[in-house]
Scaffold this motif. Structure first.
Motif, PDB file in Angstrom:
ATOM      1  N   GLU A 403       0.836  -1.184   0.000  1.00  0.00           N
ATOM      2  CA  GLU A 403       0.000   0.000   0.000  1.00  0.00           C
ATOM      3  C   GLU A 403       0.887   1.256   0.000  1.00  0.00           C
ATOM      4  OE1 GLU A 403      -3.998   1.132   2.502  1.00  0.00           O
ATOM      5  OE2 GLU A 403      -2.256   0.491   3.633  1.00  0.00           O
ATOM      6  N   ILE A 426      -3.532   5.578  -2.762  1.00  0.00           N
ATOM      7  CA  ILE A 426      -4.371   6.491  -1.988  1.00  0.00           C
ATOM      8  C   ILE A 426      -3.433   7.296  -1.091  1.00  0.00           C
ATOM      9  CG2 ILE A 426      -6.124   6.628  -0.154  1.00  0.00           C
ATOM     10  CD1 ILE A 426      -7.362   5.625  -2.702  1.00  0.00           C
ATOM     11  N   ALA A 427      -3.505   8.608  -1.218  1.00  0.00           N
ATOM     12  CA  ALA A 427      -2.632   9.455  -0.396  1.00  0.00           C
ATOM     13  C   ALA A 427      -3.466  10.170   0.662  1.00  0.00           C
ATOM     14  CB  ALA A 427      -1.927  10.479  -1.277  1.00  0.00           C
ATOM     15  N   LEU A 428      -3.017  10.060   1.892  1.00  0.00           N
ATOM     16  CA  LEU A 428      -3.704  10.751   2.981  1.00  0.00           C
ATOM     17  C   LEU A 428      -2.703  11.645   3.719  1.00  0.00           C
ATOM     18  CD1 LEU A 428      -6.089  11.310   4.867  1.00  0.00           C
ATOM     19  CD2 LEU A 428      -5.541   9.198   6.102  1.00  0.00           C
ATOM     20  N   ALA A 429      -2.989  12.949   3.690  1.00  0.00           N
ATOM     21  CA  ALA A 429      -2.157  13.912   4.427  1.00  0.00           C
ATOM     22  C   ALA A 429      -2.909  14.298   5.693  1.00  0.00           C
ATOM     23  CB  ALA A 429      -1.906  15.142   3.571  1.00  0.00           C
ATOM     24  N   ASN A 430      -2.170  14.637   6.722  1.00  0.00           N
ATOM     25  CA  ASN A 430      -2.850  14.904   7.987  1.00  0.00           C
ATOM     26  C   ASN A 430      -2.141  15.979   8.793  1.00  0.00           C
ATOM     27  OD1 ASN A 430      -4.494  14.626  10.273  1.00  0.00           O
ATOM     28  ND2 ASN A 430      -4.724  12.436   9.886  1.00  0.00           N
ATOM     29  N   ARG A 437       0.658   5.695   7.096  1.00  0.00           N
ATOM     30  CA  ARG A 437      -0.442   5.707   6.123  1.00  0.00           C
ATOM     31  C   ARG A 437      -1.176   7.060   6.103  1.00  0.00           C
ATOM     32  NH1 ARG A 437      -4.576   6.179   3.771  1.00  0.00           N
ATOM     33  NH2 ARG A 437      -6.132   4.624   3.199  1.00  0.00           N
ATOM     34  N   PHE A 439      -3.107   8.097   8.846  1.00  0.00           N
ATOM     35  CA  PHE A 439      -4.149   8.127   9.868  1.00  0.00           C
ATOM     36  C   PHE A 439      -3.653   8.881  11.096  1.00  0.00           C
ATOM     37  CE2 PHE A 439      -5.270   3.748   8.001  1.00  0.00           C
ATOM     38  CZ  PHE A 439      -6.179   4.290   7.109  1.00  0.00           C
ATOM     39  N   ALA A 440      -4.575   9.596  11.738  1.00  0.00           N
ATOM     40  CA  ALA A 440      -4.206  10.386  12.910  1.00  0.00           C
ATOM     41  C   ALA A 440      -3.832   9.490  14.085  1.00  0.00           C
ATOM     42  CB  ALA A 440      -5.374  11.283  13.310  1.00  0.00           C
TER      43      ALA A 440
ATOM     44  N   ASP B  55      -9.879   9.444   8.045  1.00  0.00           N
ATOM     45  CA  ASP B  55      -9.301   8.189   8.536  1.00  0.00           C
ATOM     46  C   ASP B  55     -10.191   6.996   8.210  1.00  0.00           C
ATOM     47  OD1 ASP B  55      -7.236   9.596   9.648  1.00  0.00           O
ATOM     48  OD2 ASP B  55      -7.484   8.813  11.681  1.00  0.00           O
ATOM     49  N   ASN B  60      -8.389   9.384  -1.339  1.00  0.00           N
ATOM     50  CA  ASN B  60      -7.351  10.371  -1.012  1.00  0.00           C
ATOM     51  C   ASN B  60      -7.938  11.359  -0.015  1.00  0.00           C
ATOM     52  OD1 ASN B  60      -5.237   9.633  -2.988  1.00  0.00           O
ATOM     53  ND2 ASN B  60      -6.850  10.172  -4.456  1.00  0.00           N
ATOM     54  N   GLY B  61      -7.070  11.924   0.808  1.00  0.00           N
ATOM     55  CA  GLY B  61      -7.634  12.870   1.766  1.00  0.00           C
ATOM     56  C   GLY B  61      -6.592  13.782   2.368  1.00  0.00           C
TER      57      GLY B  61
END
Lengths: 579, 283
Positions: A403, A426-430, A437, A439-440, B55, B60-61
């Motif tokens: 992933e 799938i890109a997730l910025a936080n 990944r 996730f917070a 989450d 995408n986020g």
């Protein structure tokens, strides 16, 4: 009466008038004419934050040699109104003169200088005869200037024609205005006594720091620009809104600096090179999203054009009072890079570097400038050296079975970014602390790991900035005095050390172009007596140097009246120190 | 269609019974029905209970900061207009700290869907008054009852020229899904106000409160092109509360401001420019 001559190998013309009389534009056109004729030129505008009325004053200096600043006093003043005569006649160099409208209601005894020439020209009458608008009187005056300084008026004519391309009637009137202005000087047998000689016109550009920054961004492949208008940085916005099609850039004037900065983060996350620009007040509003850029590891470039504060301060003047704010402003701990160009050429080059640093290390990069650097015009050799675009770890495809993880732990701390929308990823910025990944999380162990990941970039960032000459040396190798400065201090210092060299006073200038991370080995360049020059009240660079190196300056000269140093300020202080 | 592809491994920390669960589930169902690949979807969230949405949904986020969903989402859409952009915000996020961005995004007609998790209270910060809290509403920070007039997301949207204005209720997932699908398909800025009970802190606007009051505009034959009537309906809040699509219009979108997008998505465009040509005006 002939004037006796000039004080050095330059000629300085100032144009003064009310806001709305075209002072800035006249200066720009005349400067370009000098440049086309083969001269080096520098121009600075002094104006209050008013649209009509107020006093605008453009100072232009030309020479056969490279010019970096304006001097204390002009040789020739173009007074578009009476106030300009009264305000500036005392400062004209002896032997110089003032052009003004012969219809100006001014008493003989108000013309107080006997060692300068007053040149009454029928500016408004000429315009009336031609049937032109009142504002055209500055064109007549420029025609007179060319005659007085011995500049071929054809250069001016050509530039004015280019400005009004397609509007034949206006061009025709302006051509005649220039000719009449020129003829009046000849007719009255005025002569300014300076012989301007230039060689073959080289390939030069006449532009401001703001424009050079915009061009640097375009050359670096910036294709998203968002900003809110704020003096002195608005010209970058104007460049982009006026050139969005030919620069292939998405440009948006936002509802606030908050939005401008958030948009840069969003565009960057999607995978384009993005930039904003502002001044101190706007940067205040941007700091929240600056911190978001740092946590989400989205590269951003911000141009911060300083003006005097606190608060609204002097909206249209110059200062270096935001240095520590640029270096430290925003919540949380993160590495940023602060680049400080000192002239037009550095504006262009460092802007290109800024985008590479931002993307290679996925960090915020601030271009810290000031009004003097970004609103002054300079003639420069046509930009010919381009920084190769390096987008760092930016992926355009994802084939792996594994992933994709936006914040993958890596040895150098840099996790590969990916163009948003890439198949299979799938890109997730936080903005929260996060797992690989995205996730917070608030777990202690992963928090420590992520903080360390981000901080592992620092040695690599340091290496990268050391390669782009964070410190530049000018002047003597064996100096009696070493002068240290940054940003727009460069121009007047270079002028001063040239003049002092003639008097056998050996001075070195240490120009600091990168303020964060602070360059290595500054102390080895500090020879002889040292003087720090800054246009602020608390010697912010001095604080930064002390913090990073422990070094304390013997002497400090500060100027905090909103005006840049002039070479005499520098010379006087150096002489005081060596006595 | 299964919503499983949109599930993530993150642990959900919303309170049991929270209206957010239904919103999450229904968004996944709507996306599943629309058959948009996950890679082409982007969720942008602010700060608040809703913020954790990124989450819990596998698209995408970017979980941004408080009140800043709209400018971040706008730029993502401009940078790559092939993406479908969904903004999620709470009532505090959207209409307190972030309200300054709202009319501008609406008037620019940015092609995105803005979903408001409207529970009329601050949940994540444990129960303070919100800009959508009704007058008299007692919270920790309004102990004598909220004294000011509540902001109405729908009238805000209408006066800001949002081109799609709708309200739904988290207790009506079927209705919500239909509204979401229409909002996402809409070419322009779609505001969807989702009435959502906060089971922990809002003891007034409960599931029962809404179940007794909501009625569907679709069943009343409301003309969605009638802006004035939409406004009148949007003001209705009492014995009866309307849900459904209040207003919809087709008009030029944000793209009009960005001629460069005619060449395709920005992210796919070359970074090389003819600098000599651009230098000419300065020479």
């Amino acid at each position: 009466m002939k004037c006796s001559g000039l004080i050095d190998d330059t000629v300085t013309v100032s144009i003064g008038g009310e806001a709305g009389q075209g002072v800035g534009r006249s200066g720009m056109l005349l400067g370009k004419s000098f440049m086309r004729a083969g001269f080096h030129v520098y121009g600075n505008i002094d104006y209050p934050s008013l649209i009509r009325g107020g006093h605008n004053y453009y100072t232009l200096r030309a020479s056969h040699r490279k010019i970096n600043c304006i001097p204390e006093k002009p040789d020739l003043v173009v007074a578009l109104n009476k106030a300009t005569i009264l305000l500036h006649q005392e400062e004209v160099n002896s032997g110089g003169g003032i052009i003004y409208d012969e219809k100006e209601r001014i008493e003989k005894n108000e013309l107080s200088r006997t060692d300068i020439d007053y040149y009454p020209i029928p500016l408004i009458d000429i315009v009336k005869t031609l049937g032109g608008p009142e504002i055209m009187r500055n064109t007549v005056a420029l025609g007179s200037v060319t005659a007085l300084v011995g500049l071929d008026p054809n250069h001016l004519k050509k530039i004015v024609s280019e400005t009004f391309v397609g509007r034949e009637n206006i061009i025709k009137m302006n051509m005649e205005a220039i000719e009449h202005g020129w003829e009046k000087v000849i007719e009255y047998d005025y002569g300014f006594g300076c012989s301007m000689e230039a060689g073959v016109p080289p390939s030069r550009m006449w532009l401001t720091g703001n424009e050079a920054i915009a061009l640097g961004a375009v050359a670096a492949g910036c294709n998203f620009y968002s900003a809110y208008p704020m003096t002195p940085a608005s010209q970058v916005l104007h460049y982009f809104t006026g050139h969005d099609i030919d620069t292939e850039t998405a440009v948006i004037q936002t509802e606030s600096e908050i939005a401008a900065m958030c948009m840069v983060v969003g565009a960057s996350f999607a995978g384009v090179r993005a930039m904003t620009s502002t001044s101190g007040g706007g940067f205040c509003l941007m700091t929240e999203a600056l911190s978001m850029a740092a946590m989400t590891e989205n590269p951003v470039v911000i141009m911060l054009g300083q003006r005097p504060g606190p608060s609204t301060g002097l909206a249209t003047y110059s200062a270096q009072g935001d240095l520590l704010f640029a270096v430290y402003g925003a919540h949380g701990e993160f590495q940023r890079v602060v680049l400080a160009p000192g002239d037009v050429e550095e504006c262009f080059n460092l802007t290109m570097e800024a985008f590479n640093i931002a993307e290679r290390f996925q960090i915020p990069v601030i271009l810290l400038t000031d009004k003097t650097v970004i609103e002054s015009h300079e003639s420069v050799e046509k930009f010919s050296s381009f920084v190769k675009i390096n987008r760092g770890k930016l992926l355009r495809e994802w084939q792996s079975e594994e992933e994709y993880k936006r914040y993958k732990i890596t040895e150098d701390g840099i996790s590969p970014r990916i163009i948003l929308g890439t198949h299979n990823a799938i890109a997730l910025a936080n903005s929260n602390e996060h797992f690989e990944r995205g996730f917070a999380t608030s777990q202690a162990a992963i928090t420590k790991e992520m903080v360390e990941k981000r901080f592992r970039k620092i040695p690599h960032i340091r290496n990268a900035v050391e390669k782009i000459n964070p410190i530049k040396l000018y002047g003597s190798d064996k100096p009696e005095v070493t002068v240290v400065g940054w940003g727009s201090t460069k121009g007047p210092v270079l002028e001063a050390i040239k003049k002092l060299a003639v008097e056998n006073i050996d001075v070195r200038y240490v120009h600091i172009r990168i303020l964060e991370p602070f360059p290595q080995n500054l102390d080895k360049y500090l020879k002889g007596k040292t003087i720090l020059f800054e246009t602020n009240r608390s010697a912010e660079l001095g604080t930064l140097i002390k913090l990073n190196t422990g070094y304390t300056f013997d002497n400090i000269r500060l100027r905090y009246d909103g005006r840049p140093f002039n070479p005499n300020n520098i010379i006087d202080k150096i002489k005081e120190v060596i006595q | 269609m299964s919503i499983k592809p949109f599930d993530t491994s993150a642990t959900n920390t919303w309170c049991p019974g929270c209206g957010n669960f239904a919103i999450l589930m229904t968004v996944k169902q709507a996306l599943s029905d629309l058959q948009i690949p996950r890679e082409e979807l982007v969720a942008v969230t602010g700060i608040g209970c809703h913020g954790k949405f990124t989450d819990y949904i596998k698209v995408n986020g970017i979980h941004t900061i408080h009140g800043r969903v709209l400018p971040v989402a706008t730029a993502i859409k401009v940078a790559n207009h092939n993406l479908t952009v969904l903004g999620f915000a709470g009532d505090g996020d959207a209409f307190n700290i972030g309200i300054g961005h709202f009319p501008h995004t609406a008037r620019r007609n940015v092609n995105m869907t803005y979903i408001i998790h409207n529970n009329l209270i601050y949940g994540l910060t444990t129960g303070q008054t919100s800009p959508t809290s009704k007058q008299g509403f007692v919270t920790k920070t309004s102990p004598r009852g909220e004294w000011s007039i509540a902001i109405n997301p729908l009238t805000q949207a209408l006066t800001s020229h949002a081109s799609f204005v709708a309200r739904t209720f988290s207790g009506e997932p079927k209705h919500m899904k239909e509204v979401l699908i229409k909002g996402i398909k809409h070419d322009g800025f779609a505001l969807i106000d989702v009435l959502q009970p906060c089971v922990s802190f809002n003891k007034i606007n409960t599931y029962q409160f809404y179940q007794e009051r909501v009625y569907k505009l679709e069943e009343q034959g409301h003309d969605t092109s009638d802006w004035a009537n939409a406004y009148v309906l949007a003001e209705e809040w009492g014995e009866k509360i309307p849900i459904g699509i209040f207003y919809r219009e087709e008009r030029p979108t944000y793209k009009k401001n960005f001629p460069v997008l005619e060449n395709g998505p920005l992210v796919e465009q070359s970074l090389e420019r003819d600098m000599d040509e651009l230098f000419k005006e300065f020479m």
